[in-house]
Design a protein around this motif. Structure first.
Motif, PDB file in Angstrom:
ATOM      1  N   GLY A   1      20.330   6.196 -21.700  1.00  0.00           N
ATOM      2  CA  GLY A   1      19.100   6.521 -20.993  1.00  0.00           C
ATOM      3  C   GLY A   1      17.937   5.637 -21.429  1.00  0.00           C
ATOM      4  N   SER A   2      17.868   5.348 -22.720  1.00  0.00           N
ATOM      5  CA  SER A   2      16.815   4.449 -23.227  1.00  0.00           C
ATOM      6  C   SER A   2      17.008   3.031 -22.708  1.00  0.00           C
ATOM      7  CB  SER A   2      16.826   4.454 -24.761  1.00  0.00           C
ATOM      8  OG  SER A   2      16.520   5.731 -25.272  1.00  0.00           O
ATOM      9  N   MET A   3      18.266   2.588 -22.632  1.00  0.00           N
ATOM     10  CA  MET A   3      18.523   1.261 -22.064  1.00  0.00           C
ATOM     11  C   MET A   3      18.117   1.215 -20.595  1.00  0.00           C
ATOM     12  SD  MET A   3      22.048  -0.248 -23.755  1.00  0.00           S
ATOM     13  CE  MET A   3      23.111   1.129 -23.306  1.00  0.00           C
ATOM     14  N   LEU A   4      18.467   2.259 -19.850  1.00  0.00           N
ATOM     15  CA  LEU A   4      18.100   2.313 -18.434  1.00  0.00           C
ATOM     16  C   LEU A   4      16.586   2.277 -18.250  1.00  0.00           C
ATOM     17  CD1 LEU A   4      20.653   4.983 -17.197  1.00  0.00           C
ATOM     18  CD2 LEU A   4      20.495   2.642 -16.342  1.00  0.00           C
ATOM     19  N   GLU A   5      15.893   3.006 -19.088  1.00  0.00           N
ATOM     20  CA  GLU A   5      14.428   3.023 -19.012  1.00  0.00           C
ATOM     21  C   GLU A   5      13.868   1.627 -19.224  1.00  0.00           C
ATOM     22  OE1 GLU A   5      10.639   5.174 -21.299  1.00  0.00           O
ATOM     23  OE2 GLU A   5      12.684   5.923 -21.606  1.00  0.00           O
ATOM     24  N   GLY A   6      14.431   0.900 -20.180  1.00  0.00           N
ATOM     25  CA  GLY A   6      13.967  -0.459 -20.440  1.00  0.00           C
ATOM     26  C   GLY A   6      14.351  -1.425 -19.343  1.00  0.00           C
ATOM     27  N   ILE A   7      15.589  -1.336 -18.851  1.00  0.00           N
ATOM     28  CA  ILE A   7      16.053  -2.227 -17.782  1.00  0.00           C
ATOM     29  C   ILE A   7      15.248  -2.020 -16.513  1.00  0.00           C
ATOM     30  CG2 ILE A   7      18.017  -2.799 -16.280  1.00  0.00           C
ATOM     31  CD1 ILE A   7      19.853  -2.011 -18.650  1.00  0.00           C
ATOM     32  N   ALA A   8      14.887  -0.759 -16.221  1.00  0.00           N
ATOM     33  CA  ALA A   8      14.147  -0.451 -14.988  1.00  0.00           C
ATOM     34  C   ALA A   8      12.790  -1.125 -14.926  1.00  0.00           C
ATOM     35  CB  ALA A   8      13.990   1.065 -14.853  1.00  0.00           C
ATOM     36  N   LYS A   9      12.285  -1.590 -16.064  1.00  0.00           N
ATOM     37  CA  LYS A   9      10.998  -2.291 -16.073  1.00  0.00           C
ATOM     38  C   LYS A   9      11.103  -3.666 -15.428  1.00  0.00           C
ATOM     39  CE  LYS A   9       9.280   0.137 -20.162  1.00  0.00           C
ATOM     40  NZ  LYS A   9       8.862   0.017 -21.587  1.00  0.00           N
ATOM     41  N   PHE A  10      12.309  -4.249 -15.411  1.00  0.00           N
ATOM     42  CA  PHE A  10      12.474  -5.544 -14.737  1.00  0.00           C
ATOM     43  C   PHE A  10      13.509  -5.481 -13.602  1.00  0.00           C
ATOM     44  CE2 PHE A  10      14.904  -5.627 -18.749  1.00  0.00           C
ATOM     45  CZ  PHE A  10      16.192  -5.849 -18.294  1.00  0.00           C
ATOM     46  N   ASP A  11      14.225  -4.373 -13.482  1.00  0.00           N
ATOM     47  CA  ASP A  11      15.169  -4.173 -12.381  1.00  0.00           C
ATOM     48  C   ASP A  11      14.926  -2.780 -11.805  1.00  0.00           C
ATOM     49  OD1 ASP A  11      17.296  -3.849 -10.651  1.00  0.00           O
ATOM     50  OD2 ASP A  11      18.738  -4.863 -11.946  1.00  0.00           O
ATOM     51  N   GLU A  12      14.067  -2.720 -10.785  1.00  0.00           N
ATOM     52  CA  GLU A  12      13.617  -1.435 -10.251  1.00  0.00           C
ATOM     53  C   GLU A  12      14.751  -0.605  -9.658  1.00  0.00           C
ATOM     54  OE1 GLU A  12      10.504  -2.202  -7.493  1.00  0.00           O
ATOM     55  OE2 GLU A  12       9.089  -2.908  -9.018  1.00  0.00           O
TER      56      GLU A  12
END
Length: 219
Positions: A41-52
């Motif tokens: 979930g933390s990785m997804l939160e970070g990835i979503a900042k550059f991959d909406e």
């Protein structure tokens, strides 16, 4: 995420790959799985900042089951000896290219992504995109930061040109690939670092243009 405990658990599972052992350590496994879902979930939160596209992705839909499908395998060991998370828009069964983290003991972990052995219709779309727009992909994978971190695109290859393409096509080596992935090995020590999450996100950020190229092709 206590990766030291996870690696120890997976090492022990590797030596005791049986239902009786897993049953005896079920609570331990469930606790580590819960931690890994939270880390995903933390990785997804970070990835979503550059991959909406990953903003609403459920981390539980990114985690692979530890049970092996042994129906068609000579190896009847019931459990995988790794944890894996495939972070992709729509979940791991969507058919899209995505970001992958593989955790296994003894230096067998890696950070990777792309699309591995896609079905024929998806592979056809990717090859068409490479045929029409090869320079965009080559610009991504030959950029210094990308190539130094990941090296080349990896995947099994056809022995000859795919149907519909000449053997002397200028990008024949890219077209012969049956999957399009990149990855970087991770040591056990890498996983124990305090900045491991940040390091994963840095790798995935480098990977994002590659993922985006593949998903444009697929869509």
């Amino acid at each position: 995420m206590d990766f030291k405990s996870l690696l120890r658990f997976l090492s022990e599972l590797k030596e005791n790959n049986a239902k009786e052992w897993m049953d005896a350590h079920k609570d331990r496994y469930q606790g580590l799985r819960k931690e890994f879902i939270s880390f995903t979930g933390s990785m997804l939160e970070g990835i979503a900042k550059f991959d909406e596209g990953l903003q609403s992705t459920d981390p539980k839909k990114c985690i692979f089951r530890i049970n092996r499908d042994v129906r068609f395998s000579h190896d009847k060991s019931p459990y995988k000896t790794n944890f894996g998370a495939y972070m992709v828009e729509g979940g791991k069964k969507s058919g899209n290219a995505g970001y992958y983290l593989h955790i296994a003991p003894e230096g067998e972990s890696f950070l990777g992504g792309g699309i591995h052995m896609p079905p024929g219709n998806t592979l056809t779309k990717i090859r068409q995109e490479i045929d029409y727009n090869p320079e965009a992909l080559k610009h991504i994978v030959t950029a210094d930061a990308f190539s130094e971190y990941f090296g080349e695109i990896r995947g099994e290859k056809l022995k000859t040109a795919p149907k519909g393409y000449p053997k002397d096509h200028p990008n024949i080596e890219l077209l012969k690939l049956k999957g399009y992935t990149v990855w970087r090995p991770l040591s056990d020590e890498d996983l124990r670092r305090d900045d491991f999450l940040d390091n994963c996100l840095s790798g995935f950020r480098l990977m994002h243009p590659f993922i985006e190229y593949l998903n444009v092709a697929i869509s």
